[in-house]
Design an enzyme around this catalytic site. Structure first.
Site, PDB file in Angstrom:
ATOM      1  N   ALA A  71       0.839  -1.194   0.000  1.00 34.29           N
ATOM      2  CA  ALA A  71       0.000   0.000   0.000  1.00 34.29           C
ATOM      3  C   ALA A  71       0.871   1.240   0.000  1.00 34.29           C
ATOM      4  CB  ALA A  71      -0.912   0.002   1.226  1.00 34.29           C
ATOM      5  N   ASP A  72       0.288   2.340  -0.447  1.00 38.12           N
ATOM      6  CA  ASP A  72       0.956   3.629  -0.372  1.00 38.12           C
ATOM      7  C   ASP A  72      -0.111   4.699  -0.233  1.00 38.12           C
ATOM      8  OD1 ASP A  72       3.733   4.802  -0.564  1.00 38.12           O
ATOM      9  OD2 ASP A  72       2.636   6.092  -1.960  1.00 38.12           O
TER      10      ASP A  72
END
Length: 151
Positions: free
Chosen positions: A31-32
């Site tokens: 994720a970011d």
């Protein structure tokens, strides 16, 4: 586009690492998170002065929090995007400085963590609270389900 590209790259890197080791192949989740303030990407602050500047810009305004998640396994890579809107109440220079001195904003996109002391800055959110924290749980669960991973 930016945050989706970063999440996909992280997942692809994890898949490649897993393939190089004698391990059972499992889905790799990455994720970011970033902020969008009037079309400008706001990432993690470079230093305390940058954190104060970012928080000053967010004060009394709305911004978008974009969190992309990606899951990869073997040759397959899928991603989803969570978009939430956050409105800060007006912040005073002293409370911004005090918050920055706590150290909490230094490793967070947009120089704040809704799960910490900065929760007191938030007037309103529209969207996913967990997405603002950095891992949108609904989208993550649905994506893992698509990969056949039991929850």
């Amino acid at each position: 586009t930016y945050v989706q590209r970063v999440a996909r790259a992280k997942a692809a890197f994890g898949v490649d690492l897993l393939a190089q080791r004698p391990l059972v192949v499992r889905p790799v989740l990455a994720a970011d998170t970033t902020l969008d303030l009037d079309g400008e990407i706001i990432g993690k602050p470079r230093d305390e002065a940058d954190a104060e500047n970012i928080l000053g810009r967010l004060s009394g305004r709305s911004h978008r929090v974009l969190t992309a998640i990606a899951v990869g396994r073997g040759d397959r890579l899928e991603h989803r995007l969570s978009v939430s809107e956050v409105r800060f109440r007006p912040l005073g220079a002293d409370e911004i400085r005090h918050y920055v001195r706590s150290g909490e904003p230094m490793d967070k996109a947009g120089a704040y963590g809704i799960q910490g002391r900065a929760a007191a800055f938030i007037e309103e959110i529209h969207g996913s609270h967990s997405g603002i924290v950095g891992l949108p749980l609904c989208e993550t669960a649905l994506l893992l389900r698509e990969f056949g991973h039991p929850l």
